[in-house]
Scaffold this motif. Structure first.
Motif, PDB file in Angstrom:
ATOM      1  N   UNK A  62      -0.759  -6.661  -4.034  1.00 36.81           N
ATOM      2  CA  UNK A  62      -0.272  -5.671  -3.061  1.00 36.81           C
ATOM      3  C   UNK A  62      -0.054  -6.253  -1.667  1.00 36.81           C
ATOM      4  N   UNK A  63      -0.155  -7.588  -1.536  1.00 35.89           N
ATOM      5  CA  UNK A  63       0.131  -8.206  -0.236  1.00 35.89           C
ATOM      6  C   UNK A  63       1.582  -7.944   0.153  1.00 35.89           C
ATOM      7  N   UNK A  64       1.799  -7.826   1.440  1.00 32.00           N
ATOM      8  CA  UNK A  64       3.165  -7.617   1.921  1.00 32.00           C
ATOM      9  C   UNK A  64       3.500  -8.719   2.922  1.00 32.00           C
ATOM     10  N   UNK A  65       4.659  -9.356   2.713  1.00 28.93           N
ATOM     11  CA  UNK A  65       5.079 -10.412   3.630  1.00 28.93           C
ATOM     12  C   UNK A  65       6.126  -9.855   4.578  1.00 28.93           C
ATOM     13  N   UNK A  66       6.124 -10.362   5.793  1.00 27.40           N
ATOM     14  CA  UNK A  66       7.128  -9.947   6.762  1.00 27.40           C
ATOM     15  C   UNK A  66       7.378 -11.117   7.703  1.00 27.40           C
ATOM     16  N   UNK A  67       8.448 -10.998   8.470  1.00 24.88           N
ATOM     17  CA  UNK A  67       8.722 -12.054   9.440  1.00 24.88           C
ATOM     18  C   UNK A  67       8.805 -11.500  10.835  1.00 24.88           C
ATOM     19  N   UNK A  68       8.008 -12.096  11.720  1.00 26.47           N
ATOM     20  CA  UNK A  68       8.065 -11.771  13.148  1.00 26.47           C
ATOM     21  C   UNK A  68       7.749 -10.318  13.494  1.00 26.47           C
ATOM     22  N   UNK A  69       7.156  -9.579  12.574  1.00 24.92           N
ATOM     23  CA  UNK A  69       6.829  -8.182  12.870  1.00 24.92           C
ATOM     24  C   UNK A  69       5.411  -7.858  12.451  1.00 24.92           C
ATOM     25  N   UNK A 100       2.408   2.903   6.591  1.00 29.93           N
ATOM     26  CA  UNK A 100       1.640   2.443   5.419  1.00 29.93           C
ATOM     27  C   UNK A 100       2.179   3.112   4.152  1.00 29.93           C
ATOM     28  N   UNK A 101       2.457   4.428   4.239  1.00 26.94           N
ATOM     29  CA  UNK A 101       2.983   5.146   3.063  1.00 26.94           C
ATOM     30  C   UNK A 101       4.336   4.591   2.627  1.00 26.94           C
ATOM     31  N   UNK A 102       5.126   4.208   3.630  1.00 31.34           N
ATOM     32  CA  UNK A 102       6.452   3.679   3.331  1.00 31.34           C
ATOM     33  C   UNK A 102       6.352   2.310   2.646  1.00 31.34           C
ATOM     34  N   UNK A 103       5.418   1.489   3.095  1.00 33.11           N
ATOM     35  CA  UNK A 103       5.311   0.133   2.563  1.00 33.11           C
ATOM     36  C   UNK A 103       4.538   0.085   1.231  1.00 33.11           C
ATOM     37  N   UNK A 104       3.572   0.946   1.101  1.00 30.35           N
ATOM     38  CA  UNK A 104       2.791   0.977  -0.136  1.00 30.35           C
ATOM     39  C   UNK A 104       2.849   2.386  -0.720  1.00 30.35           C
TER      40      UNK A 104
END
Ligand SMILES: [Cu+2]
Length: 219
Positions: free
Chosen positions: A123-130, A212-216
């Protein structure tokens, strides 16, 4: 006098600013004093017709004064800053949120541990610069580097921490106000350094819950 620091939105920012301005005023006063004395002496002892140069070995008394006074000021500043340093850098509060930030030429790679709170899981989430965090919560930042030395900098939070290859360095902050804040690299790390900038989004509690709801979904 001038107040040119960016707005402080960190719980420990006021303490840092107090020390910063204290040192700023002391060094500012010394700078003005030295400059004025120098200009007065330049005029007073300038070359004039018929005046002969004199030999002076200096003044032991004055030398002791200008050695002891700065030494005392430095000692006082050291003791005054000890508590602040210990609270911010010497101790790591239990975090409500943890994110991993990896510096690489030339951006910040963000990893959120997800609802299980553990890195390296599905369930890890990767992002860039945010980086997205909630207001009023202690955020722990795990700092890593993939290549060279970078520096994780949050000017509005009075937080700056070098990011060193081969080391995992922890930093923390707690935001006092929602908003979008700059997150540049403040250590010259190569030709793209000046463009290495991320953003920290501090959300109000309900906005953060939405994010959080949007991402997971389903968490
Ligand atoms: Cu960098």
């Amino acid at each position: 006098m001038m107040s040119w620091l960016p707005e402080n939105v960190s719980t420990f920012g006021r303490e840092v600013d107090f020390l910063f301005y204290l040192i700023y005023y002391i060094t500012g006063a010394v700078f003005i004093l030295v400059t004025v004395v120098m200009i007065v002496f330049l005029v007073k002892y300038r070359q004039r017709q018929g005046r002969r140069a004199i030999y002076s070995h200096g003044s032991t008394k004055l030398e002791i004064i200008w050695t002891v006074v700065p030494a005392i000021i430095l000692l006082v500043l050291t003791f005054m800053s000890q508590g602040t340093w210990a609270r911010i850098k010497g101790h790591m509060p239990r975090g409500d949120i943890e994110v991993q930030v990896t510096g690489k030429q030339f951006n910040w790679e963000i990893v959120y541990p997800g609802p299980d709170g553990k890195f390296g899981t599905d369930d890890d989430l990767m992002a860039e610069n945010e980086v997205h965090v909630p207001v009023g919560k202690v955020v722990r930042v795990r700092l890593l580097s993939k290549d060279v030395i970078h520096s994780f900098y949050l000017p509005n939070f009075r937080l700056r921490q070098d990011v060193v290859p081969g080391r995992e360095i922890m930093a923390w902050f707690e935001a006092t106000k929602p908003g979008k804040y700059e997150m540049p690299c403040s250590q010259l790390c190569g030709f793209g350094h000046s463009g290495m900038k991320g953003w920290l989004y501090v959300h109000a509690p309900e906005d953060y819950a939405n994010w959080v709801r949007e991402k997971w979904p389903g968490s």
